[in-house]
Design a protein around this motif. Structure first.
Motif, mmCIF file in Angstrom:
data_model
loop_
_atom_site.group_PDB
_atom_site.id
_atom_site.type_symbol
_atom_site.label_atom_id
_atom_site.label_comp_id
_atom_site.label_asym_id
_atom_site.label_seq_id
_atom_site.Cartn_x
_atom_site.Cartn_y
_atom_site.Cartn_z
ATOM 1 N N PHE A 199 10.980 0.329 -5.027
ATOM 2 C CA PHE A 199 10.557 0.903 -3.757
ATOM 3 C C PHE A 199 9.988 -0.150 -2.807
ATOM 4 C CE2 PHE A 199 8.010 3.789 -1.021
ATOM 5 C CZ PHE A 199 8.994 4.731 -0.737
ATOM 6 N N ALA A 200 9.929 -1.401 -3.247
ATOM 7 C CA ALA A 200 9.252 -2.435 -2.464
ATOM 8 C C ALA A 200 9.891 -2.626 -1.100
ATOM 9 C CB ALA A 200 9.246 -3.750 -3.243
ATOM 10 N N ASP A 201 11.206 -2.653 -1.040
ATOM 11 C CA ASP A 201 11.903 -2.858 0.226
ATOM 12 C C ASP A 201 11.562 -1.741 1.213
ATOM 13 O OD1 ASP A 201 13.762 -3.920 2.094
ATOM 14 O OD2 ASP A 201 15.244 -2.471 1.410
ATOM 15 N N ILE A 202 11.607 -0.504 0.751
ATOM 16 C CA ILE A 202 11.311 0.635 1.617
ATOM 17 C C ILE A 202 9.831 0.678 1.951
ATOM 18 C CG2 ILE A 202 11.340 3.157 1.739
ATOM 19 C CD1 ILE A 202 13.872 3.056 -0.009
ATOM 20 N N HIS A 203 8.987 0.319 0.993
ATOM 21 C CA HIS A 203 7.546 0.265 1.267
ATOM 22 C C HIS A 203 7.270 -0.672 2.432
ATOM 23 C CE1 HIS A 203 3.313 -0.813 0.783
ATOM 24 N NE2 HIS A 203 3.156 0.292 0.065
ATOM 25 N N SER A 204 7.914 -1.825 2.438
ATOM 26 C CA SER A 204 7.694 -2.799 3.501
ATOM 27 C C SER A 204 8.231 -2.301 4.838
ATOM 28 C CB SER A 204 8.360 -4.125 3.131
ATOM 29 O OG SER A 204 8.126 -5.102 4.117
ATOM 30 N N LYS A 205 9.397 -1.667 4.832
ATOM 31 C CA LYS A 205 10.037 -1.234 6.077
ATOM 32 C C LYS A 205 9.459 0.069 6.622
ATOM 33 C CE LYS A 205 14.545 -3.274 4.983
ATOM 34 N NZ LYS A 205 15.967 -2.994 4.619
ATOM 35 N N SER A 206 9.031 0.951 5.737
ATOM 36 C CA SER A 206 8.640 2.298 6.162
ATOM 37 C C SER A 206 7.139 2.523 6.018
ATOM 38 C CB SER A 206 9.412 3.345 5.361
ATOM 39 O OG SER A 206 9.042 4.646 5.731
ATOM 40 N N TRP A 207 6.637 2.515 4.785
ATOM 41 C CA TRP A 207 5.222 2.783 4.554
ATOM 42 C C TRP A 207 4.348 1.687 5.157
ATOM 43 C CZ3 TRP A 207 4.184 5.179 -0.935
ATOM 44 C CH2 TRP A 207 4.935 6.348 -1.058
ATOM 45 N N GLY A 208 4.826 0.468 5.134
ATOM 46 C CA GLY A 208 4.056 -0.626 5.705
ATOM 47 C C GLY A 208 3.831 -0.467 7.196
ATOM 48 N N VAL A 209 4.832 0.092 7.895
ATOM 49 C CA VAL A 209 4.696 0.337 9.330
ATOM 50 C C VAL A 209 3.573 1.335 9.588
ATOM 51 C CG1 VAL A 209 5.842 1.292 11.355
ATOM 52 C CG2 VAL A 209 7.098 -0.222 9.807
ATOM 53 N N ALA A 210 3.516 2.393 8.778
ATOM 54 C CA ALA A 210 2.454 3.391 8.933
ATOM 55 C C ALA A 210 1.088 2.789 8.613
ATOM 56 C CB ALA A 210 2.737 4.591 8.034
ATOM 57 N N LEU A 211 1.046 1.939 7.584
ATOM 58 C CA LEU A 211 -0.222 1.318 7.204
ATOM 59 C C LEU A 211 -0.755 0.424 8.318
ATOM 60 C CD1 LEU A 211 -2.428 0.652 5.129
ATOM 61 C CD2 LEU A 211 -0.899 -1.096 4.189
ATOM 62 N N ARG A 212 0.128 -0.269 9.001
ATOM 63 C CA ARG A 212 -0.300 -1.171 10.074
ATOM 64 C C ARG A 212 -1.092 -0.436 11.153
ATOM 65 N NH1 ARG A 212 2.236 -6.146 9.620
ATOM 66 N NH2 ARG A 212 4.118 -6.143 8.317
ATOM 67 N N GLN A 213 -0.799 0.843 11.361
ATOM 68 C CA GLN A 213 -1.494 1.603 12.395
ATOM 69 C C GLN A 213 -2.980 1.780 12.068
ATOM 70 O OE1 GLN A 213 0.710 5.267 12.779
ATOM 71 N NE2 GLN A 213 2.551 4.249 13.526
ATOM 72 N N SER A 214 -3.319 1.805 10.793
ATOM 73 C CA SER A 214 -4.712 2.003 10.397
ATOM 74 C C SER A 214 -5.452 0.701 10.123
ATOM 75 C CB SER A 214 -4.781 2.888 9.143
ATOM 76 O OG SER A 214 -4.123 2.279 8.050
ATOM 77 N N ILE A 215 -4.746 -0.434 10.158
ATOM 78 C CA ILE A 215 -5.369 -1.714 9.821
ATOM 79 C C ILE A 215 -6.516 -2.080 10.756
ATOM 80 C CG2 ILE A 215 -4.935 -4.213 9.860
ATOM 81 C CD1 ILE A 215 -2.399 -3.700 8.280
ATOM 82 N N PRO A 216 -6.428 -1.853 12.084
ATOM 83 C CA PRO A 216 -7.592 -2.181 12.925
ATOM 84 C C PRO A 216 -8.872 -1.478 12.484
ATOM 85 C CG PRO A 216 -5.658 -1.845 14.286
ATOM 86 C CD PRO A 216 -5.269 -1.451 12.895
#
Length: 254
Positions: free
Chosen positions: A15-32
Motif C-alpha cells: 500500500f506504500a505507493d497509494i499511501h504516498s499518492k493518496s493518504w499522504g496528500v490528506a495528511l499534508r493538510q493537517s501538518i501545519p
C-alpha cells in the motif's frame, strides 16, 4: 504481528505507493496544525533545530515538513516500502527500518512524535507499553512524547457496521472494507488494490488490524513507564475542527 527477526510489517508494503499518492496528500493538510502542536510543547531551552523521532513515519510527509522547518528528523517504520518513499520525500532526514515495539535508540531526541494513528496498529497493551519504554529511553530528560490515538469509543461509533472506502485513478484502484469486533476491541481492515501493469490489471490484497484502547489504560501505561505531565486532549472537545468522538491527542514528558 511478526517477531523482530522476521520481515516487519510486510502487510503494509503493497500500500506504500497509494499511501504516498493518496493518504499522504490528506495528511499534508493537517501538518501545519501538527507542527504548531509540536512547537507549543517542545521544552524551553532546546536548540532551534531540535532532534525529532517520527515514529511509525509511513511515507515521510511529516518528516519532510519538519525537515523543511529546520528540525533534525529521524523516521522509523516497520515497512521497507513505506521507507523507500519516505527517503524520497525527505532526503535530508535519516530513516530506520525497525519495529516500534523493539527499537533501541540512545537518549538523543528532544521529541518523539507519532501521527496518523500508527500506534493503534500495536495490538495489545503489553506491546504498547514496550513502545512507550523504547520512546522513553530515546528521549532526553524533559523530552516530549506526542501521539494521536483512536480509542475504543471511536471504533464503536464508526466501525461497527461494515464500511467501504476507496478511490479510482487512471492507473490504480483501491478499496477498503473495515469492521470492528467490540468484544475483542479489534478492528480489521481488508484492502484490495488493482494496478495497471502494461495492458492488464493486477490485483493485490492485504489485511491490517488495529486495537481500540481505553483512555485510562493508555494513561496508566505511560505513568508506569515513567512519563510525567500527561495531558490527553479530546478531539471533539478541544479542537476547532474535530474528526470525531474518541480521538485523543496525548502529550507527556520524560
Amino acid at each position: 504481528m511478526n517477531s523482530p527477526s522476521e520481515n516487519r510489517y510486510s502487510a503494509y508494503d503493497i500500500f506504500a505507493d497509494i499511501h504516498s499518492k493518496s493518504w499522504g496528500v490528506a495528511l499534508r493538510q493537517s501538518i501545519p496544525d501538527i507542527e504548531k502542536f509540536i512547537r507549543q510543547h517542545i521544552p524551553e531551552g532546546v536548540p532551534e533545530n531540535p532532534r525529532i523521532l517520527d515514529l511509525c513515519c509511513g511515507t515521510g510527509e511529516l518528516a519532510q515538513s519538519l525537515q523543511n522547518e529546520g528540525y533534525q528528523v529521524t523516521g522509523l517504520d516497520g515497512s521497507e516500502e513505506m521507507l523507500r518513499y519516505a527517503r524520497k520525500n525527505a532526503p535530508d532526514s535519516e530513516f530506520i527500518l525497525d519495529d516500534a515495539r523493539f527499537f533501541k535508540l540512545p537518549s538523543t531526541f528532544h521529541g518523539v512524535v507519532s501521527t496518523n494513528f500508527g500506534l493503534n496498529h500495536v495490538m495489545n497493551l503489553e506491546d504498547l507499553t514496550c513502545v512507550f519504554r523504547n520512546v522513553y529511553a530515546a528521549l532526553l530528560t524533559n523530552g516530549v512524547f506526542m501521539f494521536d490515538f483512536r480509542l475504543d469509543e471511536y471504533y464503536r461509533s464508526t466501525w461497527l457496521d461494515y464500511s467501504v472506502h476507496g478511490d479510482i485513478k487512471d492507473d490504480y484502484v483501491w478499496t477498503l472494507l473495515r469492521s470492528y469486533n467490540s468484544e475483542e476491541r479489534i478492528g480489521q481492515i481488508n484492502i484490495a488494490i488493482f494496478k495497471q501493469v502494461e495492458q492488464n490489471w493486477k490485483r493485490s490484497d492485504t489485511t491490517w488490524f488495529v486495537k481500540g484502547y481505553f483512555r485510562d489504560e493508555v494513561e496508566s501505561a505511560l505513568q508506569d513507564t515513567g512519563f510525567k505531565n500527561i495531558s490527553i486532549y479530546d478531539d471533539k472537545r478541544d479542537f476547532a475542527n474535530p474528526k470525531g468522538a474518541g480521538i485523543a491527542y496525548i502529550v507527556c514528558h520524560k
